[in-house]
Write an enzyme that holds these catalytic residues in place. Structure first.
Site, PDB file in Angstrom:
ATOM      1  N   LYS A  63       0.770  -1.091  -0.104  1.00 58.52           N
ATOM      2  CA  LYS A  63       0.107  -0.001   0.088  1.00 58.52           C
ATOM      3  C   LYS A  63       0.984   1.219   0.031  1.00 58.52           C
ATOM      4  CE  LYS A  63      -4.079  -2.079   0.586  1.00 58.52           C
ATOM      5  NZ  LYS A  63      -3.520  -3.769   0.742  1.00 58.52           N
TER       6      LYS A  63
HETATM    7  C1  LIG Z   1      -4.193  -4.955   0.329  1.00 61.06           C
HETATM    8  C2  LIG Z   1      -3.337  -6.063   0.312  1.00 61.06           C
HETATM    9  C3  LIG Z   1      -3.719  -7.009  -0.595  1.00 61.06           C
HETATM   10  C4  LIG Z   1      -4.994  -7.132  -1.575  1.00 61.06           C
HETATM   11  O1  LIG Z   1      -4.543  -6.122  -2.665  1.00 61.06           O
HETATM   12  P1  LIG Z   1      -5.950  -5.415  -3.294  1.00 61.06           P
HETATM   13  O2  LIG Z   1      -5.433  -4.322  -4.138  1.00 61.06           O
HETATM   14  O3  LIG Z   1      -6.995  -5.138  -2.468  1.00 61.06           O
HETATM   15  O4  LIG Z   1      -6.248  -6.643  -4.148  1.00 61.06           O
HETATM   16  C5  LIG Z   1      -2.801  -8.069  -0.830  1.00 61.06           C
HETATM   17  N1  LIG Z   1      -1.866  -8.131   0.146  1.00 61.06           N
HETATM   18  C6  LIG Z   1      -1.334  -7.297   1.186  1.00 61.06           C
HETATM   19  C7  LIG Z   1      -0.304  -7.511   1.818  1.00 61.06           C
HETATM   20  C8  LIG Z   1      -2.320  -6.388   1.352  1.00 61.06           C
HETATM   21  O5  LIG Z   1      -2.127  -5.181   1.914  1.00 61.06           O
END
Ligand SMILES: *Cc1c(COP(=O)(O)O)cnc(C)c1O
Length: 493
Positions: free
Chosen positions: A111
């Site tokens: 993120k």
């Molecule tokens: C948010 C997240 C995901 C999923 O990603 P999306 O964009 O919501 O599909 C997978 N792994 C981790 C560690 C995340 O923080």
């Protein structure tokens, strides 16, 4: 380039307006009106730094930002908050099998790739539109978005941020990261419910026109730090191009040949960015949509029926515990040939009946996607297999993608060189990772877990972990979903 709403193709806004609004006021999501076609000279692109690649890719997507504005946002985002100069390293695991590590930012999950630039994009968007409103960011989190968003917006003048997370639905490290967040403008609250409950209510609050008018009277407005915001999605396109360029540079692939990406998927934001990269000309063969036991997306790709009516399962990959994948709306919009009436009808069905089904022709648009789901036992086994073979320790989310790729590769479906999108550091989920490695971790304290992982992995402690367990908890509120709206109203005042 402009953006239009999935629910009303006539609702068209500039990139900066889309970023400021977050969600379209008609309840839809903004999508690009068209995709840029890049001149992909890999000889040149393979020499680009991450920042140069970001500029190259973001420029057409954020067409009302000046060169200078865009460069400034990029410089402020991708700096020494990351623990490596390359920002997103690509690591060889095996022959034709790589990991793209997206967890070197300040909160050690992917993120950070978008949320370290979003506050700057938002501030610049306000300047471009001569918008002097205070911005109130509302965010639902399955564990990682919340911390990364607060880290980005903490003490940014003219902004407040409220994060809602599911009580008991995040890892102990994730919770500690959020509850110790500093900054007078940050608010983090757990809710009695799961991620879907939080995300649905955040959308309802966004679409509450009475509340929106109240905010306007006090010169404020909502925006979102979820991947519903195009300002989150577009920066994620960059690392797909960057990964490809790095493989060319390392002589691992020939310029122009296809590669596959396996993406651990929850809200469908990360993998959608991969799809947008492909639409913009990146030679991607297959995009592998990897689900955990909450396999609503896997089922959807099998038969075109999206059905959220099922039990919500808490797993060891909590950031993927989602049954209503917001960004799928964007893919479905493209699949129904950008017919916003058809799309609105499908989303209405999802709301009222809990499911919808696409026609065979509409499903024909998904030929670049493969899908698999990975059980808890397989997730742990995958962590173990790769560790035994190579000494590399991955987190539980990355393991889901790694296993999905292994399965599809063995079935002969994903045969190109493959990049596993590694979304979190194992330090974020130490207990689950150690259990997978056969350590009796259940009785260990958080500090003992981190130390044990440090010993086994030889990965130095990331700055995000240093001092975390001793840090003071600054937030302590739990509310019912039905009280979220009033909570927001009070903070907005
Ligand atoms: C948010 C997240 C995901 C999923 O990603 P999306 O964009 O919501 O599909 C997978 N792994 C981790 C560690 C995340 O923080």
């Amino acid at each position: 380039m402009n953006y239009k709403s999935t629910r009303n193709s006539k609702n068209i806004v500039t990139p900066s307006q889309a970023i400021l609004q977050g969600l379209a006021t008609d309840g839809g999501l903004y999508v690009p009106e068209s995709f840029p076609i890049f001149d992909l000279n890999w000889e040149i692109l393979s020499q680009y730094t991450y920042q140069e690649m970001a500029h190259f890719i973001l420029k057409p997507f954020l067409s009302d930002f000046s060169d200078e504005q865009l460069k400034r946002c990029i410089e402020l985002a991708y700096d020494n908050k990351f623990d490596t100069e390359v920002i997103a390293p690509i690591v060889g695991i095996d022959e034709k099998h790589y990991h793209l590590e997206l967890f070197h930012g300040s909160t050690i999950a992917f993120k950070d790739m978008a949320l370290s630039i979003l506050p700057h994009l938002m501030k610049t968007s306000a300047e471009i539109n001569h918008n002097h409103n205070d911005i109130l960011i509302l965010t639902a989190t399955s564990g990682d978005t919340g911390k990364a968003a607060m880290a980005g917006f903490s003490d940014v003048p003219g902004t407040k941020i409220i994060v809602f997370y599911p009580e008991g639905g995040v890892s102990s490290i994730q919770e500690q990261q959020m509850l110790t967040q500093t900054g007078d403008n940050t608010h983090v609250v757990s809710i009695v419910g799961n991620f879907d409950d939080a995300q649905t209510e955040v959308k309802n609050i966004f679409n509450d026109s009475v509340l929106r008018d109240e905010l306007q009277l006090s010169d404020s407005q909502f925006s979102s730090a979820n991947s519903m915001n195009i300002g989150r999605l577009v920066p994620q396109i960059v690392y797909y191009f960057y990964a490809y360029a790095q493989l060319v540079k390392q002589g691992k692939i020939d310029a122009g040949s296809e590669i596959d990406f396996s993406v651990p998927t929850g809200n469908f934001g990360n993998i959608l960015a991969g799809y947008y990269a492909k639409r913009s000309g990146l030679p991607i063969g297959k995009l592998l949509c990897a689900s955990n036991d909450n396999k609503v997306l896997y089922d959807f790709f099998q038969d075109g029926e999206y059905n959220r009516q099922r039990d919500f399962i808490l797993t060891i990959s909590p950031s993927m515990d989602i049954l209503v994948s917001s960004n799928l709306e964007r893919l479905v919009y493209h699949a129904v040939n950008e017919d916003s009436e058809r799309l609105s009808a499908l989303m209405e069905q999802l709301d009222t009946k809990g499911h919808y089904t696409l026609t065979d022709e509409e499903q024909g648009h998904f030929s670049s996607f493969l899908s698999d789901y990975v059980t808890e036992a397989q997730t742990k086994e995958e962590i173990n297999i790769v560790y035994k073979k190579t000494g590399y320790i991955m987190d539980t989310h990355t393991a889901v993608a790694s296993r999905a790729w292994r399965n599809l590769n063995q079935e002969g479906l994903s045969t190109n060189p493959a990049v596993i999108v590694a979304t979190a550091s194992p330090y974020k989920f130490p207990e689950a990772v150690l259990v997978a490695l056969g350590v009796e971790a259940e009785t260990l304290t958080d500090q003992e877990l981190l130390d044990k992982l440090n010993e086994l992995s030889n990965i130095p402690y990331p700055p995000a972990i240093e001092g975390l367990l001793e840090a003071e908890r600054l937030h302590d509120t739990t509310i019912e979903v039905s009280d979220m709206r009033e909570f927001v109203r009070n903070i907005a005042r």
